[in-house]
Write a protein that holds these residues in place. Structure first.
Motif, PDB file in Angstrom:
ATOM      1  N   MET A   5       0.751  -1.268  -0.002  1.00 31.46           N
ATOM      2  CA  MET A   5       0.072  -0.097  -0.027  1.00 31.46           C
ATOM      3  C   MET A   5       0.970   0.990  -0.084  1.00 31.46           C
ATOM      4  SD  MET A   5      -3.027  -0.698  -0.262  1.00 31.46           S
ATOM      5  CE  MET A   5      -4.334  -1.728   0.004  1.00 31.46           C
ATOM      6  N   ALA A   6       0.388   2.144  -0.682  1.00 30.35           N
ATOM      7  CA  ALA A   6       1.247   3.362  -0.813  1.00 30.35           C
ATOM      8  C   ALA A   6       0.434   4.646  -0.073  1.00 30.35           C
ATOM      9  CB  ALA A   6       1.274   3.895  -2.353  1.00 30.35           C
ATOM     10  N   ASN A   7       1.284   5.410   0.563  1.00 33.18           N
ATOM     11  CA  ASN A   7       1.119   6.767   1.089  1.00 33.18           C
ATOM     12  C   ASN A   7       0.465   7.683  -0.092  1.00 33.18           C
ATOM     13  OD1 ASN A   7       3.109   7.890   0.422  1.00 33.18           O
ATOM     14  ND2 ASN A   7       3.984   7.663   2.563  1.00 33.18           N
ATOM     15  N   THR A   8       0.046   9.062   0.438  1.00 31.38           N
ATOM     16  CA  THR A   8      -0.305  10.114  -0.651  1.00 31.38           C
ATOM     17  C   THR A   8       1.020  10.494  -1.383  1.00 31.38           C
ATOM     18  OG1 THR A   8      -2.272  10.634   0.840  1.00 31.38           O
ATOM     19  CG2 THR A   8      -1.222  12.472  -0.590  1.00 31.38           C
ATOM     20  N   GLU A   9       2.077  10.851  -0.582  1.00 30.88           N
ATOM     21  CA  GLU A   9       3.394  11.075  -1.145  1.00 30.88           C
ATOM     22  C   GLU A   9       3.711  10.150  -2.215  1.00 30.88           C
ATOM     23  OE1 GLU A   9       7.969  12.697   0.079  1.00 30.88           O
ATOM     24  OE2 GLU A   9       6.393  12.162   1.521  1.00 30.88           O
ATOM     25  N   THR A  10       3.870   9.032  -1.779  1.00 31.82           N
ATOM     26  CA  THR A  10       4.300   7.859  -2.910  1.00 31.82           C
ATOM     27  C   THR A  10       3.478   8.002  -4.120  1.00 31.82           C
ATOM     28  OG1 THR A  10       5.292   6.719  -0.894  1.00 31.82           O
ATOM     29  CG2 THR A  10       4.878   5.544  -3.239  1.00 31.82           C
ATOM     30  N   SER A  11       2.114   7.934  -3.975  1.00 33.38           N
ATOM     31  CA  SER A  11       1.134   7.979  -4.997  1.00 33.38           C
ATOM     32  C   SER A  11       1.309   8.876  -6.009  1.00 33.38           C
ATOM     33  CB  SER A  11      -0.319   8.012  -4.426  1.00 33.38           C
ATOM     34  OG  SER A  11      -0.479   6.639  -3.767  1.00 33.38           O
ATOM     35  N   LEU A  12       1.452  10.286  -5.189  1.00 38.37           N
ATOM     36  CA  LEU A  12       1.744  11.494  -6.211  1.00 38.37           C
ATOM     37  C   LEU A  12       2.865  11.319  -6.990  1.00 38.37           C
ATOM     38  CD1 LEU A  12       0.259  14.437  -3.937  1.00 38.37           C
ATOM     39  CD2 LEU A  12      -0.896  13.413  -5.937  1.00 38.37           C
ATOM     40  N   LYS A  13       3.825  10.804  -6.483  1.00 35.46           N
ATOM     41  CA  LYS A  13       5.235  10.851  -7.056  1.00 35.46           C
ATOM     42  C   LYS A  13       5.107   9.671  -8.206  1.00 35.46           C
ATOM     43  CE  LYS A  13       8.514  12.050  -3.220  1.00 35.46           C
ATOM     44  NZ  LYS A  13       9.535  11.349  -2.402  1.00 35.46           N
ATOM     45  N   GLU A  14       4.241   8.597  -8.122  1.00 38.01           N
ATOM     46  CA  GLU A  14       3.946   7.820  -9.163  1.00 38.01           C
ATOM     47  C   GLU A  14       3.513   8.570 -10.401  1.00 38.01           C
ATOM     48  OE1 GLU A  14       2.646   3.968  -8.251  1.00 38.01           O
ATOM     49  OE2 GLU A  14       3.544   4.003  -6.203  1.00 38.01           O
ATOM     50  N   GLY A  68     -11.128   4.254   2.763  1.00 33.23           N
ATOM     51  CA  GLY A  68     -10.693   5.474   3.128  1.00 33.23           C
ATOM     52  C   GLY A  68     -10.633   6.670   1.910  1.00 33.23           C
ATOM     53  N   GLY A  69     -11.019   6.360   0.875  1.00 35.91           N
ATOM     54  CA  GLY A  69     -10.949   7.198  -0.042  1.00 35.91           C
ATOM     55  C   GLY A  69     -12.297   8.125  -0.664  1.00 35.91           C
ATOM     56  N   GLY A  70     -13.247   7.737   0.153  1.00 36.27           N
ATOM     57  CA  GLY A  70     -14.592   8.258  -0.067  1.00 36.27           C
ATOM     58  C   GLY A  70     -14.364  10.101   0.058  1.00 36.27           C
ATOM     59  N   GLY A  71     -15.017  10.685  -1.045  1.00 39.36           N
ATOM     60  CA  GLY A  71     -14.972  12.299  -0.874  1.00 39.36           C
ATOM     61  C   GLY A  71     -13.662  12.558  -1.515  1.00 39.36           C
ATOM     62  N   LEU A  72     -12.825  11.925  -2.060  1.00 36.99           N
ATOM     63  CA  LEU A  72     -11.451  12.453  -2.687  1.00 36.99           C
ATOM     64  C   LEU A  72     -11.454  11.899  -4.012  1.00 36.99           C
ATOM     65  CD1 LEU A  72      -9.118  10.810   0.055  1.00 36.99           C
ATOM     66  CD2 LEU A  72     -10.109  12.961   0.128  1.00 36.99           C
ATOM     67  N   PHE A  73     -10.622  12.663  -4.757  1.00 39.34           N
ATOM     68  CA  PHE A  73      -9.953  12.375  -6.042  1.00 39.34           C
ATOM     69  C   PHE A  73      -8.607  12.836  -6.343  1.00 39.34           C
ATOM     70  CE2 PHE A  73     -11.783  16.642  -6.540  1.00 39.34           C
ATOM     71  CZ  PHE A  73     -10.944  17.333  -7.442  1.00 39.34           C
ATOM     72  N   LEU A  74      -8.335  11.736  -7.442  1.00 41.26           N
ATOM     73  CA  LEU A  74      -6.870  12.107  -7.844  1.00 41.26           C
ATOM     74  C   LEU A  74      -7.154  13.077  -9.366  1.00 41.26           C
ATOM     75  CD1 LEU A  74      -5.198   8.681  -7.748  1.00 41.26           C
ATOM     76  CD2 LEU A  74      -4.293  10.562  -6.721  1.00 41.26           C
ATOM     77  N   TYR A  75      -6.295  14.058  -9.364  1.00 40.23           N
ATOM     78  CA  TYR A  75      -6.364  15.097 -10.470  1.00 40.23           C
ATOM     79  C   TYR A  75      -5.094  14.718 -11.124  1.00 40.23           C
ATOM     80  CZ  TYR A  75      -6.066  19.398 -12.840  1.00 40.23           C
ATOM     81  OH  TYR A  75      -6.012  20.582 -13.918  1.00 40.23           O
ATOM     82  N   LEU A 111      -3.173   3.245  -3.020  1.00 40.17           N
ATOM     83  CA  LEU A 111      -3.339   4.398  -2.117  1.00 40.17           C
ATOM     84  C   LEU A 111      -3.970   3.950  -1.004  1.00 40.17           C
ATOM     85  CD1 LEU A 111      -2.754   7.280  -1.649  1.00 40.17           C
ATOM     86  CD2 LEU A 111      -4.791   7.776  -2.778  1.00 40.17           C
ATOM     87  N   GLU A 112      -3.457   4.045   0.240  1.00 41.61           N
ATOM     88  CA  GLU A 112      -3.929   3.942   1.456  1.00 41.61           C
ATOM     89  C   GLU A 112      -4.115   5.301   1.792  1.00 41.61           C
ATOM     90  OE1 GLU A 112      -2.712   1.747   5.183  1.00 41.61           O
ATOM     91  OE2 GLU A 112      -3.291   0.405   3.773  1.00 41.61           O
ATOM     92  N   ILE A 113      -5.320   5.665   2.430  1.00 43.03           N
ATOM     93  CA  ILE A 113      -5.419   6.671   3.066  1.00 43.03           C
ATOM     94  C   ILE A 113      -5.523   6.709   4.581  1.00 43.03           C
ATOM     95  CG2 ILE A 113      -7.234   8.974   3.248  1.00 43.03           C
ATOM     96  CD1 ILE A 113      -6.027   8.561   0.441  1.00 43.03           C
TER      97      ILE A 113
END
Length: 123
Positions: A1-10, A90-97, A121-123
């Protein structure tokens, strides 16, 4: 599972990426951003695209559509803007842009990569 920072880097490594953000569409605030710059203020984009997501959700409700948004694509003259609503735990109400340079991006691959990033992604 990846955190926010790792996911955005990807996301930033996707071919043609200009910038990416994880956004709370309840508040319109970016929880994390990468890239962007003088030509693309990702905090402003996060807030503005929150309005896009909310409008589409209202339209679906008004139409009685019993379905979910996978992603929203906005095609500009020189860019693609992808909005992927998160359905993971844990991703409800979120989006990746993700903003992409249209001349360097492969839209189908970008969508595929964003879907994979969402699942990790793990929130």
């Amino acid at each position: 599972m990846a955190n926010t920072e790792t996911s955005l880097k990807e996301a930033a490594q996707i071919e043609g990426a200009i910038g990416a953000a994880l956004v709370d569409y309840g508040s319109g605030m970016a929880l994390g951003i990468i890239g962007g710059g003088t030509d693309l203020d990702l905090n402003v984009a996060a807030a503005a695209n929150t309005d896009v997501v909310r409008a589409k959700l209202r339209a679906m409700e008004a139409l009685g559509l019993n379905d979910e948004i996978e992603d929203i694509l906005i095609t500009l003259g020189t860019q693609y803007h992808l909005i992927r609503l998160l359905k993971t735990r844990g991703g409800g109400g979120l989006f990746l842009y993700l903003a992409l340079d249209k001349n360097r991006a492969n839209l189908a691959m970008a969508r595929h990569h964003l879907k994979r990033i969402e699942t990790e992604l793990e929130i």
